[in-house]
Design an enzyme around this catalytic site. Structure first.
Site, PDB file in Angstrom:
ATOM      1  N   ASP A 198     -21.749  -6.543 -47.333  1.00  0.00           N
ATOM      2  CA  ASP A 198     -22.919  -5.875 -47.889  1.00  0.00           C
ATOM      3  C   ASP A 198     -24.138  -6.790 -47.981  1.00  0.00           C
ATOM      4  O   ASP A 198     -25.271  -6.360 -47.763  1.00  0.00           O
ATOM      5  CB  ASP A 198     -22.603  -5.334 -49.283  1.00  0.00           C
ATOM      6  N   SER A 217     -25.989  -1.837 -55.524  1.00  0.00           N
ATOM      7  CA  SER A 217     -25.190  -3.055 -55.506  1.00  0.00           C
ATOM      8  C   SER A 217     -24.832  -3.431 -56.929  1.00  0.00           C
ATOM      9  O   SER A 217     -25.557  -3.119 -57.883  1.00  0.00           O
ATOM     10  CB  SER A 217     -26.001  -4.182 -54.870  1.00  0.00           C
ATOM     11  N   CYS A 241     -14.813  -9.364 -49.518  1.00  0.00           N
ATOM     12  CA  CYS A 241     -16.010  -8.719 -50.064  1.00  0.00           C
ATOM     13  C   CYS A 241     -15.762  -7.257 -50.402  1.00  0.00           C
ATOM     14  O   CYS A 241     -14.689  -6.711 -50.193  1.00  0.00           O
ATOM     15  CB  CYS A 241     -17.202  -8.899 -49.127  1.00  0.00           C
TER      16      CYS A 241
END
Length: 551
Positions: free
Chosen positions: A78, A471, A119
């Site tokens: 990301d 996020s 991640c």
């Protein structure tokens, strides 16, 4: 053994012949076959150590009497994809990773599995796969990155995104932006705050899918290899005992996990992922569960809203310390884990053998209920005529209500351009639509926009609402996951510039007084017409159901 399907009896001679060609002998083939699945890639620091950790996991399986069988699957990072069309691939990658783990492991009739992840989407994908297959197994997170240091201040990639906004506002020059860029990420590991990776690593420990304390060990800590070795042994022990992931993934465990996310002001992406994990495990777990969980005070001082990174949390006692505080306050219940210990027994064992303390006291990082940082968790579930199926509000430090004129954009890119052009004013409500699971497609995160707003000093003066997501590094008054999304008839499609939007956390409401019913909804042409993303857009469910793609 499940693997007897491919290795036992005269009819399986061809399969055994192929296994022998890989170097296995009669003794190896006779043992349980244990998958070692990892998301290694050298595109980013997040997954960089996983191939090496896989070797340690293999040794742990061998030492415990099993035969390791290794597979690799994908990762989308990301932090690199953010703000680009590549970000559309991030959430769909969760489904691809879960599917590929399922297909590789069940396609070879393996007996158990160790999944090594890095991640953001790799972590929930591993839990989804375990819940779906219900095979004995554990998950190990590769670990957090060490913080960078710039001008004697510890920084993470969060500060780089915010520096982009500060640079656009003229508050820093090219040289300072470059210095922050070069110092923020000093080596291997996933983003260092309580962003999505570290939030979900804590979630998997709380769910009992990851052994207590092992996810907390930073990526570059020499102890991580031993953690991987132990996970190999844990998987074999789970196989011998017949322990299954669905014994751990219960409604009580999912509530514990949601409470832990709230208590650490973790990533709102955890809502999507816990809904998806619950679905795969066959556990009813509606969106409203997260509102009850969110009433938990914030008891850990972690980035993005706080001061410390996952490295300091590890030194302060890690996930066990957070869970110990929650247990003492009667907020969580005891549940099963894949190691055979109960959750509370695992906490007791970890607290009896804490990691070496750093230069920060544990109570600074985890003040606990004695000195909570906020009386309410890091998010709230809102409803209203802009979100009939619900949405997730990421709460700012102080404000509980925002009212202002809508500034409507049909993509993240258009909104980012407006922010960089200094076209957003204090009081505005930035609306980003057609970025949901189907409309995006892929439900991009809006970190480039939110960080730019913070970098320009507008973080406390504007709100942002979207059918996309955020996020874990996002902070400010932000509302995401608005459902139904604009591309599927949601009311955001009828909102117009200048409409008054009210976000009221105490009333749990997001609304407008505009006459939406009298308007034709805005529409856009599909952004992707073929390939994986087009297939995803056709099959994905609402964010209120976790953006799942299975029935």
């Amino acid at each position: 053994m499940n693997s007897d399907q491919i290795k036992s009896g005269p009819s399986r001679a061809p399969a055994r012949a192929m296994l022998r060609a890989t170097g296995l002998n009669d003794a190896d083939i006779a043992k349980p076959l244990v998958g070692v699945v990892h998301t290694w890639s050298d595109i980013s620091p997040c997954n960089l150590t996983l191939r090496e950790l896989a070797q340690s996991a293999r040794e742990g399986i061998k030492a415990a009497g099993g035969t390791p069988i290794e597979f690799n699957t994908i990762a989308v990072t990301d932090g690199i994809a953010m703000g680009t069309t590549g970000m559309r691939a991030s959430l769909p990658s969760r489904e691809v990773i879960a599917d590929s783990i399922e297909l590789a492991v069940t396609g070879h009739c393996l007996d158990a599995v160790v999944v090594l992840v890095g991640c953001d989407k790799t972590i929930p994908a591993a839990a989804m796969a375990l819940g779906r297959m219900d095979l004995p197994g554990v998950v190990l997170y590769g670990g957090t990155i060490q913080p960078g240091v710039c001008k004697a201040k510890k920084i993470t990639v969060q500060e780089v995104f915010e520096a982009v906004g500060a640079h656009a506002a003229g508050r820093i020059d090219d040289a300072e932006l470059g210095e922050i860029e070069r110092r923020a990420c000093p080596g291997a590991g996933a983003c260092g705050g309580q962003f999505t990776a570290n939030t979900m690593a804590m979630v998997l420990t709380t769910l009992g899918l990851s052994p207590m304390g092992l996810n907390d060990i930073p990526a570059t800590d020499p102890a991580k290899k031993d953690a991987a070795f132990r996970c190999g042994a844990f998987a074999m022990d789970a196989w011998r005992a017949g322990r299954r992931p669905r014994e751990a993934i219960t409604a009580e465990a999912l509530r514990n996990a949601a409470i832990t996310v709230a208590a650490t002001a973790g990533s709102t992406n955890a809502v999507l992922h816990l809904l998806a994990i619950a679905h795969e495990a066959g556990v009813p777990f509606p969106l409203e569960e997260f509102e009850a969980a969110s009433r938990t005070p914030v008891i850990a001082d972690l980035k993005p809203g706080g001061r410390f990174t996952a490295v300091e949390l590890h030194a302060a006692g890690g996930t066990a310390r957070v869970l110990d505080e929650l247990r003492a306050a009667g907020r969580i219940s005891d549940t099963a884990t894949m190691t055979g210990q109960t959750l509370f027994a695992a906490v007791d064992a970890a607290m009896a053998n804490p990691p070496a303390a750093g230069d920060i006291t544990p109570t600074e990082v985890v003040p606990g209920f004695a000195s909570p940082l906020k009386p309410h968790g890091g998010y709230s579930v809102l409803y209203g005529n802009l979100a009939p199926e619900g949405c997730i509000c990421k709460l700012p430090a102080k404000h509980r209500r925002h009212e202002g004129p809508a500034r409507v954009f049909d993509s993240e890119d258009a909104a980012f351009a407006a922010v960089q052009a200094r076209a957003i004013q204090p009081g505005d409500v930035v609306v980003i639509r057609f970025e949901g699971p189907a409309g995006g497609p892929g439900m991009r995160e809006m970190l480039a926009v939110t960080a730019a707003l913070v970098g320009q000093g507008l973080g406390n003066d504007v709100a942002l609402i979207t059918d996309g997501r955020f996020s874990g590094a996002t902070h400010g008054f932000m509302v995401g996951h608005i459902s139904p999304e604009a591309a599927r008839g949601g009311p955001l499609a009828q909102l117009r510039d200048g409409d008054r939007v009210v976000i009221d956390v105490d009333a749990r409401e997001i609304r407008t007084d505009a006459d939406l019913a009298s308007r034709e909804p805005a529409r856009i042409e599909p952004r992707v017409r073929h390939g994986a993303l087009a297939k995803y857009a056709r099959s994905v469910a609402s964010a209120s159901r976790g953006a799942i793609t299975t029935g």
